[in-house]
Scaffold this active site. Structure first.
Site, mmCIF file in Angstrom:
data_model
loop_
_atom_site.group_PDB
_atom_site.id
_atom_site.type_symbol
_atom_site.label_atom_id
_atom_site.label_comp_id
_atom_site.label_asym_id
_atom_site.label_seq_id
_atom_site.Cartn_x
_atom_site.Cartn_y
_atom_site.Cartn_z
ATOM 1 N N TYR A 189 0.421 -1.229 -0.081
ATOM 2 C CA TYR A 189 -0.344 -0.113 0.407
ATOM 3 C C TYR A 189 0.584 1.398 0.121
ATOM 4 C CZ TYR A 189 -3.218 3.480 2.115
ATOM 5 O OH TYR A 189 -4.268 4.832 2.153
HETATM 6 N N1 LIG Z 1 -9.586 5.259 5.439
HETATM 7 C C1 LIG Z 1 -8.015 6.368 5.096
HETATM 8 O O1 LIG Z 1 -7.669 6.424 6.708
HETATM 9 C C2 LIG Z 1 -7.780 6.672 4.989
HETATM 10 C C3 LIG Z 1 -6.223 7.323 5.540
HETATM 11 C C4 LIG Z 1 -5.410 8.154 4.029
HETATM 12 C C5 LIG Z 1 -5.050 8.541 3.178
HETATM 13 N N2 LIG Z 1 -6.661 7.499 2.506
HETATM 14 C C6 LIG Z 1 -6.984 7.311 1.350
HETATM 15 O O2 LIG Z 1 -8.462 7.945 0.810
HETATM 16 C C7 LIG Z 1 -9.013 6.903 -0.300
HETATM 17 C C8 LIG Z 1 -10.226 6.662 -0.403
HETATM 18 O O3 LIG Z 1 -10.148 5.770 1.111
HETATM 19 P P1 LIG Z 1 -11.903 4.928 1.698
HETATM 20 O O4 LIG Z 1 -10.276 5.056 3.013
HETATM 21 O O5 LIG Z 1 -12.815 6.141 1.438
HETATM 22 O O6 LIG Z 1 -11.779 3.562 1.225
HETATM 23 P P2 LIG Z 1 -13.234 2.497 0.252
HETATM 24 O O7 LIG Z 1 -14.090 3.189 1.573
HETATM 25 O O8 LIG Z 1 -13.208 1.525 0.472
HETATM 26 O O9 LIG Z 1 -13.060 3.392 -1.053
HETATM 27 C C9 LIG Z 1 -12.279 3.188 -2.265
HETATM 28 C C10 LIG Z 1 -12.688 3.450 -3.404
HETATM 29 O O10 LIG Z 1 -11.717 3.080 -4.339
HETATM 30 C C11 LIG Z 1 -12.527 2.590 -5.364
HETATM 31 N N3 LIG Z 1 -11.818 1.850 -5.300
HETATM 32 C C12 LIG Z 1 -10.887 0.447 -5.686
HETATM 33 N N4 LIG Z 1 -10.047 -0.080 -6.176
HETATM 34 C C13 LIG Z 1 -10.649 0.266 -7.445
HETATM 35 C C14 LIG Z 1 -10.493 0.049 -9.005
HETATM 36 N N5 LIG Z 1 -9.664 -0.754 -9.244
HETATM 37 N N6 LIG Z 1 -10.727 0.754 -9.468
HETATM 38 C C15 LIG Z 1 -11.809 1.705 -9.341
HETATM 39 N N7 LIG Z 1 -12.019 2.151 -8.083
HETATM 40 C C16 LIG Z 1 -11.415 1.268 -7.618
HETATM 41 C C17 LIG Z 1 -13.428 1.498 -4.298
HETATM 42 O O11 LIG Z 1 -14.766 0.953 -5.670
HETATM 43 P P3 LIG Z 1 -14.746 -0.112 -6.086
HETATM 44 O O12 LIG Z 1 -14.920 -0.939 -4.933
HETATM 45 O O13 LIG Z 1 -16.486 -0.027 -6.731
HETATM 46 O O14 LIG Z 1 -14.090 -0.160 -6.521
HETATM 47 C C18 LIG Z 1 -13.706 2.271 -3.481
HETATM 48 O O15 LIG Z 1 -15.091 3.762 -3.799
HETATM 49 C C19 LIG Z 1 -7.645 5.659 -1.090
HETATM 50 O O16 LIG Z 1 -6.758 6.621 -1.679
HETATM 51 C C20 LIG Z 1 -6.397 6.127 0.308
HETATM 52 O O17 LIG Z 1 -5.634 5.232 -0.006
HETATM 53 C C21 LIG Z 1 -7.789 6.654 3.312
#
Ligand SMILES: NC(=O)c1ccc[n+]([C@@H]2O[C@H](COP(=O)([O-])OP(=O)(O)OC[C@H]3O[C@@H](n4cnc5c(N)ncnc54)[C@H](OP(=O)(O)O)[C@@H]3O)[C@@H](O)[C@H]2O)c1
Length: 304
Positions: A189
């Site tokens: 990651y």
């Molecule tokens: N949650 C945290 O603590 C955190 C902290 C720092 C940064 N982030 C960043 O925030 C961003 C959003 O994360 P989140 O926490 O909201 O996670 P999440 O709820 O799991 O959402 C991830 C999104 O990415 C999409 N996705 C995953 N694989 C994909 C693919 N192959 N093609 C197109 N879309 C895809 C998923 O949709 P589908 O499954 O429908 O494709 C979903 O809409 C990420 O970039 C993550 O690295 C998160």
């Protein structure tokens, strides 16, 4: 575990969250002035932060283009946003599939011309020890696909129109993890998030000369389905997806090059200055922690 299974944070955790994640959303007026009538592409809009961003921007008058793999969820969200008076379209695509990304970019440009803002948010996280990763190079491939190569492919196809019009903004939802000592078990990651972060920072000066702004948001913990399976995070101070969307909105309004919690720079400097002692501390931390149940199960059920 999904986003709904997060425990309700205690008052103390909520207070700590405010301390470690200061700042917040811009005023409704400022956001509306920045996005009304603008076309904003949001990747990863089917869940978590991306869904909250889409809701917030559509509510402020932007036309949102929603990208993710889950077509049904995108259609449902777009329908809901339109029913509420907003403008939203579902554009399902798998960012790991180069042909799908090329087709998406082509259709987006045909249908819309240039987009005004791209929120690069889609992401895939994996927390798995090295021992469980043996024989699983696809963990590195798929994190690289969605966190790095897919977004780069998409931007290389969409940026020329933005540069030609000499305006636009790319907002990247990055993580604090790329600026501090890399934690064990997060290699696939962190490496993929760092790759895109560095790529965007590298092209940023060229884009600025072309009139296109970039913002890297170094997000700390957000309570979503991505972070839900990690037990050590379950009582940690974090943001709700809507609060995280507020930070994305702030990035769009301010067009600042970076947005980060106040403590990230000191932590980054300590990570460099104390590399030796930190390596020792991380070794101890690995001994005292374990792979999650889901990481073990997935490694057993889907070996390669
Ligand atoms: N949650 C945290 O603590 C955190 C902290 C720092 C940064 N982030 C960043 O925030 C961003 C959003 O994360 P989140 O926490 O909201 O996670 P999440 O709820 O799991 O959402 C991830 C999104 O990415 C999409 N996705 C995953 N694989 C994909 C693919 N192959 N093609 C197109 N879309 C895809 C998923 O949709 P589908 O499954 O429908 O494709 C979903 O809409 C990420 O970039 C993550 O690295 C998160």
């Amino acid at each position: 575990l999904d986003a709904e299974s997060w425990p309700t944070p205690s008052i103390a955790t909520r207070a700590l969250s405010r301390l470690v994640n200061p700042g917040g959303a811009p005023s409704a007026e400022a956001l509306r002035a920045a996005v009304v009538g603008q076309t904003v592409l949001v990747t990863g809009a089917s869940y978590g932060i991306g869904e909250a961003v889409a809701r917030r921007l559509a509510g402020a008058g932007a036309r949102v283009l929603l990208v993710a793999r889950s077509a049904d969820r995108l259609e449902q969200l777009a329908g809901e946003l339109r029913a509420g008076g907003g403008a939203a379209e579902a554009w399902p695509a798998d960012l790991c599939d180069p042909d799908a990304v090329a087709a998406l970019a082509r259709s987006l440009l045909e249908a819309n011309g240039a987009v005004d803002v791209i929120v690069n948010n889609a992401g895939k996280s994996i927390r798995r020890s090295l021992a469980l990763s043996f024989g699983r190079p696809h963990d590195a491939e798929r994190t690289m696909g969605v966190n790095y190569l897919g977004p780069v492919r998409l931007l290389l196809a969409l940026l020329p129109e933005m540069c030609a019009r000499r305006r636009g903004h790319v907002v990247n939802v990055s993580t604090i993890g790329v600026r501090i000592a890399p934690g064990p078990r997060w290699g696939a990651y962190q490496a993929s998030k760092a790759a895109f972060d560095i790529w965007l920072r590298s092209v940023a000066p060229e884009l600025e000369l072309e009139g296109v702004a970039t913002t890297s948001i170094y997000m700390a913990l957000v309570y979503t389905r991505m972070s839900a399976p990690t037990p050590s995070l379950r009582r940690a101070p974090g943001l709700t997806p809507d609060q995280a969307a507020g930070l994305v909105a702030r990035a769009i309004v301010t067009r600042r090059r970076t947005l980060a919690p106040w403590w990230l720079l000191p932590a980054e400097l300590l990570s460099v200055g104390l590399r030796g002692p930190l390596a020792l501390a991380l070794r101890l931390a690995v001994r005292r922690s374990a792979d999650t149940e889901s990481a073990r199960r997935i490694a057993q059920e889907f070996p390669r």
